[in-house]
Write an enzyme that holds these catalytic residues in place. Structure first.
Site, PDB file in Angstrom:
ATOM      1  N   ASP A  35       0.829  -1.216   0.000  1.00 43.43           N
ATOM      2  CA  ASP A  35       0.000   0.000   0.000  1.00 43.43           C
ATOM      3  C   ASP A  35       0.862   1.264   0.000  1.00 43.43           C
ATOM      4  OD1 ASP A  35      -2.366   1.416  -0.064  1.00 43.43           O
ATOM      5  OD2 ASP A  35      -2.675   1.341   2.106  1.00 43.43           O
ATOM      6  N   ASN A  37       1.141   3.385  -2.959  1.00 46.86           N
ATOM      7  CA  ASN A  37       1.647   3.753  -4.290  1.00 46.86           C
ATOM      8  C   ASN A  37       1.149   5.137  -4.716  1.00 46.86           C
ATOM      9  OD1 ASN A  37       2.535   1.146  -4.197  1.00 46.86           O
ATOM     10  ND2 ASN A  37       1.217   0.380  -5.822  1.00 46.86           N
ATOM     11  N   HIS A  52       2.201   2.972  -8.933  1.00 43.75           N
ATOM     12  CA  HIS A  52       2.049   1.517  -9.130  1.00 43.75           C
ATOM     13  C   HIS A  52       3.259   0.970  -9.896  1.00 43.75           C
ATOM     14  CE1 HIS A  52      -1.893   1.950  -7.540  1.00 43.75           C
ATOM     15  NE2 HIS A  52      -2.417   2.534  -8.596  1.00 43.75           N
ATOM     16  N   SER A  80      -7.573  -5.646  -4.912  1.00 40.52           N
ATOM     17  CA  SER A  80      -8.639  -6.170  -4.055  1.00 40.52           C
ATOM     18  C   SER A  80      -9.980  -6.141  -4.781  1.00 40.52           C
ATOM     19  CB  SER A  80      -8.736  -5.339  -2.770  1.00 40.52           C
ATOM     20  OG  SER A  80      -9.417  -4.120  -3.009  1.00 40.52           O
ATOM     21  N   GLU A  82     -12.388  -4.689  -3.832  1.00 41.81           N
ATOM     22  CA  GLU A  82     -12.919  -3.333  -3.663  1.00 41.81           C
ATOM     23  C   GLU A  82     -12.208  -2.323  -4.575  1.00 41.81           C
ATOM     24  OE1 GLU A  82     -12.248  -5.393  -0.892  1.00 41.81           O
ATOM     25  OE2 GLU A  82     -14.392  -5.832  -1.016  1.00 41.81           O
ATOM     26  N   TRP A  84     -12.077  -2.216  -7.641  1.00 44.96           N
ATOM     27  CA  TRP A  84     -12.866  -1.878  -8.842  1.00 44.96           C
ATOM     28  C   TRP A  84     -13.570  -0.538  -8.685  1.00 44.96           C
ATOM     29  CZ3 TRP A  84     -11.704  -4.872 -12.795  1.00 44.96           C
ATOM     30  CH2 TRP A  84     -11.339  -6.194 -12.583  1.00 44.96           C
ATOM     31  N   LEU A 147      10.190 -21.119  -3.238  1.00 47.88           N
ATOM     32  CA  LEU A 147       9.284 -20.114  -2.652  1.00 47.88           C
ATOM     33  C   LEU A 147       7.997 -20.126  -3.455  1.00 47.88           C
ATOM     34  CD1 LEU A 147       8.695 -17.447  -0.955  1.00 47.88           C
ATOM     35  CD2 LEU A 147       9.712 -16.215  -2.852  1.00 47.88           C
ATOM     36  N   ARG A 206      -4.854  -1.090   9.066  1.00 45.76           N
ATOM     37  CA  ARG A 206      -6.026  -1.938   8.840  1.00 45.76           C
ATOM     38  C   ARG A 206      -5.670  -3.069   7.890  1.00 45.76           C
ATOM     39  NH1 ARG A 206      -7.625   3.175   6.732  1.00 45.76           N
ATOM     40  NH2 ARG A 206      -7.198   3.291   4.500  1.00 45.76           N
ATOM     41  N   GLU A 219       1.062 -12.453  13.194  1.00 42.89           N
ATOM     42  CA  GLU A 219       1.643 -11.238  13.787  1.00 42.89           C
ATOM     43  C   GLU A 219       1.570 -10.129  12.740  1.00 42.89           C
ATOM     44  OE1 GLU A 219       2.470 -10.963  16.899  1.00 42.89           O
ATOM     45  OE2 GLU A 219       2.153 -13.095  17.310  1.00 42.89           O
TER      46      GLU A 219
HETATM   47  C1  IPE Z   1      -5.415  -2.664   0.004  1.00 44.05           C
HETATM   48  O1  IPE Z   1      -5.101  -1.334  -0.178  1.00 44.05           O
HETATM   49  C2  IPE Z   1      -5.429  -3.396  -1.319  1.00 44.05           C
HETATM   50  C3  IPE Z   1      -4.147  -3.574  -1.975  1.00 44.05           C
HETATM   51  C4  IPE Z   1      -2.993  -3.156  -1.543  1.00 44.05           C
HETATM   52  C5  IPE Z   1      -4.182  -4.270  -3.229  1.00 44.05           C
HETATM   53  P1  IPE Z   1      -6.220  -0.220  -0.396  1.00 44.05           P
HETATM   54  O2  IPE Z   1      -5.509   1.054  -0.596  1.00 44.05           O
HETATM   55  O3  IPE Z   1      -7.168  -0.656  -1.447  1.00 44.05           O
HETATM   56  O4  IPE Z   1      -6.996  -0.236   1.005  1.00 44.05           O
HETATM   57  P2  IPE Z   1      -7.817   0.910   1.724  1.00 44.05           P
HETATM   58  O5  IPE Z   1      -8.836   1.413   0.739  1.00 44.05           O
HETATM   59  O6  IPE Z   1      -6.853   1.980   2.109  1.00 44.05           O
HETATM   60  O7  IPE Z   1      -8.428   0.259   2.928  1.00 44.05           O
HETATM   61  C1  IPE Z   2      -1.706   0.171  -3.295  1.00 46.08           C
HETATM   62  O1  IPE Z   2      -1.463   1.534  -3.412  1.00 46.08           O
HETATM   63  C2  IPE Z   2      -1.933  -0.480  -4.625  1.00 46.08           C
HETATM   64  C3  IPE Z   2      -3.323  -0.903  -4.867  1.00 46.08           C
HETATM   65  C4  IPE Z   2      -4.302  -0.793  -4.027  1.00 46.08           C
HETATM   66  C5  IPE Z   2      -3.610  -1.474  -6.149  1.00 46.08           C
HETATM   67  P1  IPE Z   2      -2.629   2.578  -3.417  1.00 46.08           P
HETATM   68  O2  IPE Z   2      -3.023   2.834  -4.835  1.00 46.08           O
HETATM   69  O3  IPE Z   2      -3.749   2.158  -2.543  1.00 46.08           O
HETATM   70  O4  IPE Z   2      -1.914   3.859  -2.831  1.00 46.08           O
HETATM   71  P2  IPE Z   2      -2.501   4.889  -1.794  1.00 46.08           P
HETATM   72  O5  IPE Z   2      -2.996   4.131  -0.619  1.00 46.08           O
HETATM   73  O6  IPE Z   2      -3.609   5.614  -2.492  1.00 46.08           O
HETATM   74  O7  IPE Z   2      -1.350   5.778  -1.457  1.00 46.08           O
HETATM   75 MG    MG Z   3      -4.082   2.414  -0.582  1.00 45.53          MG
END
Ligand code: IPE
Ligand code: IPE
Ligand code: MG
Length: 254
Positions: A35, A37, A52, A80, A82, A84, A147, A206, A219
């Protein structure tokens, strides 16, 4: 007991692995929520999609770090159920990016002894050509044992449980046969051990629907680093933190 006596077999070949890491207590399964990016890109005045793209180097270095440590299972949350909800252009980019990543990286991962597999829904929203690349990478690497890299793609923990329950009902599993073991048998990868260590980057505290069933006693660590800046040194730090925890599984310390 002198520390050395606990490590009769293994010494690490990567000199950057902290000497405090106990090679006899490496987590078997590490799972990462990649998370941050978008924030990484925003901070540089770049479009979110550049974040990304920059995450690819982090992913490869994380795999290398896991190999150096001797981790057997690494699961990475890439998209995820979500996600989409994001703007259509970002979703389109992520589909193409993940497809390209597989094409660019599958041979080197294969050569390193990595078995690639996927966890998630293969539904109509995932473009056919992406599914094809996923199948190719799975097939190419299926005999590797060093792995197992599980890419959680179009993955949701709740969706996985819903899919498991649906499959159980379809198979006519009777109520008396429903058990934790039976539910596990219907997860996407029943043979995958539960994660010992979960790493979520970017300072978000989270789980965001990642491996809900499997993390019951994992953990959890939440490093502040944004995913594109994540490197094997961050993985090593997470493993150090993990080794300082005391796992009790509801019992008492021994
Ligand atoms: C979780 O990150 C999903 C991935 C890293 C693929 P999100 O950025 O989608 O999660 P929320 O929206 O902050 O909970
Ligand atoms: C995680 O990075 C990658 C995916 C969820 C695909 P984010 O795109 O959620 O980056 P932030 O959380 O908005 O910084
Ligand atoms: Mg994110």
């Amino acid at each position: 007991m002198p520390r050395e006596s606990k490590r009769p077999f293994q010494t690490f070949t990567d000199p950057t692995i902290p000497s405090e890491i106990d090679p006899s207590r490496i987590p078997t399964h590490v799972a990462c929520v990649m998370d941050g990016n978008g924030r990484w890109a925003n901070a540089r005045g770049l479009p979110r999609t550049d974040g990304h793209a920059a995450g690819e180097e982090a992913l490869v270095d994380c795999v290398d770090g896991a190999l150096e440590l001797g981790v057997s299972w690494l699961t990475l949350y890439a998209f995820s159920t979500e996600n989409w909800k994001r703007p259509v252009d970002e979703v389109r980019f992520l589909m193409g990016f993940n497809e390209g990543l597989l094409m660019r990286r599958r041979d080197e991962l294969n050569e390193k002894g990595v078995r690639i597999q996927f966890a998630g829904r293969r539904d109509w929203r995932v473009p056919k050509r992406v599914l094809k690349r996923m199948d190719e990478a799975t097939e190419l690497t299926k005999n590797n044992r060093r792995l197992t890299l599980t890419m959680a793609f179009n993955y949701g923990g709740r969706a996985e449980i819903v899919d498991a329950v649906k499959a159980m009902v379809a198979d006519g599993v009777s109520a008396s046969k429903v058990s934790e073991q039976q539910i596990r048998n219907y997860l996407y990868h029943p043979e995958m051990p539960d994660p010992d260590l979960v790493v979520r980057t970017s300072g978000e505290y989270r789980i965001s629907n990642f491996l809900l069933w499997q993390i019951a006693y994992s953990e959890l660590t939440f490093p502040e680093v944004l995913w594109p800046d994540f490197r094997r040194a961050d993985l090593y730090q997470a493993v150090l933190e993990y080794q300082q925890r005391e796992r009790r599984y509801g019992g008492l310390e021994t």
